[in-house]
Design a protein around this motif. Structure first.
Motif, PDB file in Angstrom:
ATOM      1  N   ALA A   1      47.723  46.875  34.019  1.00 57.31           N
ATOM      2  CA  ALA A   1      46.602  47.763  34.300  1.00 57.31           C
ATOM      3  C   ALA A   1      46.198  47.650  35.769  1.00 57.31           C
ATOM      4  O   ALA A   1      46.517  46.664  36.449  1.00 57.31           O
ATOM      5  CB  ALA A   1      45.416  47.436  33.404  1.00 57.31           C
TER       6      ALA A   1
ATOM      7  N   GLN B   1      32.770  42.788  36.054  1.00 55.73           N
ATOM      8  CA  GLN B   1      34.174  43.086  35.739  1.00 55.73           C
ATOM      9  C   GLN B   1      35.044  41.930  36.227  1.00 55.73           C
ATOM     10  O   GLN B   1      34.880  41.440  37.355  1.00 55.73           O
ATOM     11  CB  GLN B   1      34.577  44.396  36.441  1.00 55.73           C
TER      12      GLN B   1
ATOM     13  N   ASP C   1      41.255  49.969  33.822  1.00 54.69           N
ATOM     14  CA  ASP C   1      42.019  49.781  32.593  1.00 54.69           C
ATOM     15  C   ASP C   1      43.213  50.732  32.477  1.00 54.69           C
ATOM     16  O   ASP C   1      43.992  50.631  31.521  1.00 54.69           O
ATOM     17  CB  ASP C   1      41.111  49.963  31.376  1.00 54.69           C
TER      18      ASP C   1
END
Length: 319
Positions: A300, A110, A136
């Protein structure tokens, strides 16, 4: 370190005495919360000569003669730290090792993995659930207040439940007093919202209102973080013109008569011009492209982790 991974551990020591030191270290054991296995693969380290006024780690100082360690087994908690005591001829220190892969939805691949682990390690967040971070998911103003207040205060427990905003007192406890009509004294984020207001970091969205459920855009985020790192000066303390920064070498001017800006979509006439460019010049934020910032895009949780870690110089390990 990651679960199951064997790692080389490189402590560093500074010599603040007036003489030369030869340092050798030993570790007797690696430990942590019960459940997993903690294996000390190499319990000796050599630093070699450490000159007065210098800092040396065992890897650079003596040909990579450092400790080796490994952890494995079931995860005992979301935030998992292993630790060991290093003994030297001149003293000792207990070092903590953060164990990664804390969230099931934040793998090592990620993009914000390290920043998210950094926030967890520094007590800024514990995730959206016990096992997930929701990288997210869009950040709302109540969540943003919690993140920034904890980072600004140094820890969640240090954010006060009561205080003063201007000349008005607040008390974020049951039966207390809130200065915002849409923030109840019993709300979990009440003290964070009021603390930011007391530090001139965040005010309401309208007179007497905070709008906690409103999503945070990139320009609003820049305003909050810029004010937070110049607290308690508020917006007036964020420079209209700045630079060159001593670290990045970047400069800007949001002055109407002599603008010099980097982001084409945040001109000098934009009320957030100085906030966005100040964070850019300090190396805290980058654009959505080489010359654009995309100020109206929402933020986010994953990206927010990066902004916070950069703004408050948070790290997993440090001196």
């Amino acid at each position: 370190m990651e679960p199951g991974e064997a790692v080389i551990v490189e402590p560093a020591w500074s010599n603040i005495s007036s003489s030369l030191h030869f340092l050798n270290g030993t570790v007797a054991s690696l430990s942590g919360p019960p459940g997993p296995t903690y294996t000390l693969l190499d319990g000796t380290a050599a630093y070699g000569e450490v000159l007065f006024g210098s800092t040396t780690n065992c890897y650079d100082g003596n040909g990579s003669s450092c400790y080796a360690m490994q952890v494995g087994g079931p995860r005992p908690a979301t935030h998992w730290d292993a630790e060991f005591q290093e003994d030297l001829s001149g003293g000792s220190n207990v070092w903590k090792l953060h164990v990664g892969e804390s969230f099931t939805d934040v793998p090592r691949t990620q993009p914000f993995y390290k920043k998210i682990e950094t926030l967890l390690h520094n007590g800024i967040t514990s995730g959206c659930t016990e096992t997930a971070f929701c990288p997210d998911a869009v950040v709302n103003r109540d969540q943003m207040a919690i993140f920034v207040a904890k980072a600004l205060a140094g820890a969640g427990d240090l954010v006060p439940r009561s205080g003063v905003v201007g000349a008005s007192a607040y008390d974020c406890s049951v039966g207390g007093t809130s200065l915002f009509s849409d923030v109840a004294p019993s709300d979990s984020f009440c003290r964070h919202v009021h603390y930011l207001a007391s530090q001139n970091v965040a005010q309401g969205c309208a007179p007497g209102k905070y709008c906690p459920g409103q999503t945070v855009t990139r320009d609003a985020m820049a305003s909050l973080l810029a004010k937070a790192i110049v607290t308690p000066g508020g917006g007036n303390a964020v420079p209209t013109s700045y630079g060159p920064d001593p670290v990045t070498g970047l400069s800007y001017s949001c002055a109407a008569g002599s603008p010099s800006i980097h982001f084409t979509d945040v001109p000098a006439s934009n009320p957030f011009c100085k906030h966005v460019h100040y964070l850019w010049a300090k190396g805290i934020v980058a654009g959505c492209s080489a010359t654009q910032y995309c100020p109206t895009l929402t933020v986010a949780r994953g990206a927010m982790a990066k902004f916070l870690a950069n703004a408050f110089a948070l790290s997993l390990y440090g001196p």
